[in-house]
Write an enzyme that holds these catalytic residues in place. Structure first.
Site, PDB file in Angstrom:
ATOM      1  N   ASP A   1      -6.177  -6.704  20.536  1.00 27.54           N
ATOM      2  CA  ASP A   1      -5.988  -6.540  19.095  1.00 27.54           C
ATOM      3  C   ASP A   1      -7.005  -7.398  18.358  1.00 27.54           C
ATOM      4  OD1 ASP A   1      -4.827  -5.830  16.589  1.00 27.54           O
ATOM      5  OD2 ASP A   1      -2.868  -5.672  17.541  1.00 27.54           O
TER       6      ASP A   1
ATOM      7  N   ASP B   1      39.924  19.390  10.998  1.00 27.65           N
ATOM      8  CA  ASP B   1      40.367  18.567  12.119  1.00 27.65           C
ATOM      9  C   ASP B   1      41.111  19.445  13.110  1.00 27.65           C
ATOM     10  OD1 ASP B   1      40.698  15.851  13.318  1.00 27.65           O
ATOM     11  OD2 ASP B   1      42.812  16.362  13.117  1.00 27.65           O
TER      12      ASP B   1
ATOM     13  N   GLY C   1     -10.397  -8.408  19.991  1.00 30.43           N
ATOM     14  CA  GLY C   1     -11.463  -7.416  19.917  1.00 30.43           C
ATOM     15  C   GLY C   1     -11.173  -6.387  18.844  1.00 30.43           C
ATOM     16  N   ASP C   2     -12.181  -5.578  18.556  1.00 32.49           N
ATOM     17  CA  ASP C   2     -12.081  -4.546  17.526  1.00 32.49           C
ATOM     18  C   ASP C   2     -12.056  -3.181  18.205  1.00 32.49           C
ATOM     19  OD1 ASP C   2     -12.439  -2.703  15.455  1.00 32.49           O
ATOM     20  OD2 ASP C   2     -13.571  -4.143  14.266  1.00 32.49           O
TER      21      ASP C   2
END
Length: 635
Positions: free
Chosen positions: A494, A88, A520-521
């Site tokens: 997706d 410290d 969709g793919d």
């Protein structure tokens, strides 16, 4: 190197630095010390007026920091490190003459006077201004207290032996103009420095001269530390051997003797043996049965700490996931602190089992424990309670369910060549039930909400008017994008099963006419037209061939001037390990899962350039992401 004489003795020890200070890490790393960094959670709230001198306050704070880390690591791992180093640094505005005058005062008054003179880190710019103005044109003292805690475990209990010291350095500031003061404060440098300045950087321009150890002002008194190590590990002389020469500076190699492990498993400097003969020759002491059992010689290989940590790491993960599953963080979010009995009643579990779970969570830093009971840390309430705005509760459930189950049968997956992780985008929707798909979407939604702001603002996307987020799941990133860019229209593309369930994650506040969901793919269907395509690999561990094929398809849909934005989770562990000394782990021992390592920005840049993207830029976002933007050349 200064520490090289003792490094050979410490290389088989587990050394921990109880400080997150980059300055201390750099000083000790440059000296050749190998160590881990475990920042202390000790609250630096000791009453300054109760100490007779500034250095006593610094030493006590350093000791408490080190002891807190030793105790926490012992609770977590049921074993302690060998050595914990605490430090410290404070600044005392009292110069040498003022301190001399104070020594004539009564002890009670002295405590109050010195207590008011201790300067630590400023809380704000005004506090920094008051500190620096007080130091302007005057001498002040910089004290660093250091505690070296030797640990061992006996009968399951932590046993510690503390060695402590301090170093004082006198620093004189030039007379500082108001303009220079504020120019320095506005740089931001004073805010994490004791006394409000950093002598090793811009703060050096404020200093007229230094008397004493310069590194002490930076944050760690390396010279004194080395001398203390020599004192601790200096073995008793064998009968008849000459007395070693006294050194005013760091002792030579031969003054450092063997470090032995105590029977309890930690370091015990008192058990060092051996001596130094005239001319530097080391006598060959006979090997005893005790030395064969407990001694550590330089010829022995180092303990595989990284391997042991890796083998044991799943326990901490399972504790966190179990606490999430039992809603522990939800119970404590608004009602803590609660006793173990109260929590057990709420989660319908045994008191003994709940108490142990809570204790381990506290040791992991997930909970705070006090005399009043257990309460959430800020991180737990923000990320582990199920109703938090940045909750990762869904991600925890996903890891505790399908991911944990998949890795339980990893051997079978390896033999059969199957995927290691169950992901709908890789395995196809027909293999997933509605609940499994929802579980994946909850995990993706939490992670996307956490990272959306960083992805959306990593680059200026205002030139684009339409975007398509491929695998956009619940639309969390899409909604953030339309908030940031008023002209942007975003399509979420997706799997049909995902799009069908995406409405469950929308709120009235999120509804926007500029966000559209299209099923969709990715691997077979035509991609919606857009100026900017976005692909974020946050939960997916895509193999190179699949990723290259997908990016090639996306590239074929990009018109001149179109862009491709990629984001991937990539914690900055390499930089952190190098800074902390952990980069010397054996290759492959890293903390990010067991899958493919994150691709570097350079790898993405080369890949996109091969696909025809000429302007490719990379950025690091939120300390957790690599974000890459590639743009096709305009027509």
């Amino acid at each position: 190197m200064l520490l090289r004489p003792v490094i050979g003795k410490l290389q088989h020890k587990r050394v921990v630095l109880a400080s997150s200070s980059p300055r201390r890490r750099e000083i000790l790393s440059n000296a050749g010390l190998r160590f881990e960094v475990v920042p202390s959670r000790f609250k630096e709230k000791l009453h300054k007026g109760s100490f007779a001198a500034p250095h006593a306050y610094a030493v006590e704070t350093a000791k408490q920091k080190a002891l807190e880390v030793a105790d926490r690591m012992h609770q977590k791992d049921l074993r302690a490190p060998d050595v914990v180093i605490g430090a410290d640094t404070i600044v005392s505005a009292a110069g040498a003459e003022q301190l001399a005058e104070q020594k004539q005062l009564s002890v009670a008054f002295l405590s109050q006077a010195v207590g008011g003179l201790i300067l630590e880190k400023p809380v704000d710019k005004q506090d920094a201004y008051r500190m620096l103005l007080r130091l302007s044109g005057k001498e002040h003292s910089v004290f660093t207290g250091v505690a070296i805690v030797h640990c061992c475990t006996r009968d399951g209990q932590l046993d510690t032996e503390v060695s402590e010291f301090y170093e004082e350095t006198t620093v004189k500031f030039s007379e500082l103009s108001e303009e220079l003061l504020w120019e320095y404060i506005d740089s931001g440098e004073p805010m994490d420095k004791a006394g409000g300045y950093g002598i090793q950087a811009l703060g050096g321009m404020l200093v007229e001269y230094v008397r004493g150890d310069f590194l002490n002002v930076v944050g760690f008194p390396l010279n004194r530390f080395c001398k203390e190590l020599a004192r601790l590990y200096h073995a008793p002389r064998a009968p008849g051997t000459p007395r070693p020469v006294q050194h005013d500076s760091i002792p030579a190699v031969d003054t450092f003797e063997d470090l032995s492990d105590s029977k309890g498993g930690g370091s015990d400097p008192a058990r060092a043996s051996g001596g130094v003969q005239a001319g530097g020759a080391r006598p060959q002491a006979p090997r005893t049965q005790e030395a064969d059992l407990n001694g550590v010689t330089d010829s022995q290989p180092g303990l595989p700490a990284g391997l042991l940590e890796l083998m044991d790491g799943f326990k901490a993960s399972k504790v966190l996931l179990t606490a999430c599953k039992l809603q522990v963080f939800d119970v404590l979010k608004d009602r803590g602190p609660l006793s173990a009995t109260d929590v057990a009643r709420e989660i319908d579990a045994s008191v003994g089992g709940t108490a142990r779970l809570l204790d381990v969570c506290a040791a992991l830093g997930l909970l705070d424990k006090s005399d009043r009971g257990y309460s959430n840390t800020e991180t737990a309430s923000l990320h582990l309670a199920s109703d938090g705005e940045q909750s990762l509760h869904g991600l925890a459930a996903y890891h505790d369910g399908p991911i944990w189950g998949a890795f339980t049968h990893l051997g079978r997956a390896v033999r059969e060549g199957a995927a290691w992780t169950p992901e709908p985008l890789l395995q196809g929707p027909h293999k997933w039930s509605t609940e499994a798909t929802l579980q994946f979407m909850r995990a993706s939604h939490g992670l996307s909400k956490l990272t959306a702001q960083h992805v959306a603002t990593a680059f200026d996307l205002s030139p684009f008017t339409s975007a398509c987020h491929l695998g956009g799941c619940t639309g969390a990133l899409a909604h953030k994008l339309v908030q940031e860019y008023p002209r942007l229209q975003v399509t979420v593309f997706d799997l049909p099963e995902v799009i069908k369930l995406a409405g469950d994650f929308q709120t009235d506040a999120q509804l926007s006419e500029r966000v559209h969901f299209v099923p969709g793919d990715l691997s077979s269907d035509s991609l919606p037209p857009a100026d900017l395509y976005i692909f974020c690999s946050l939960l997916h561990d895509w193999p190179d061939d699949r990723l290259h094929g997908l990016l090639s398809r996306i590239s074929g849909s990009c018109k001149p001037g179109a862009g491709l934005l990629l984001a991937e989770l990539a914690p900055a562990e390499e930089e952190e390990e190098e800074a902390s000394g952990a980069a010397r782990r054996p290759p492959g021992l890293r903390t990010r899962g067991v899958g493919r390592r994150p691709r570097s920005p350079g790898q993405y840049r080369r890949l996109l350039q091969r696909l025809g993207f000429q302007d490719v830029r990379a950025a690091r976002a939120g300390g957790l992401l690599h974000v890459v933007l590639g743009t096709r050349a305009p027509p």
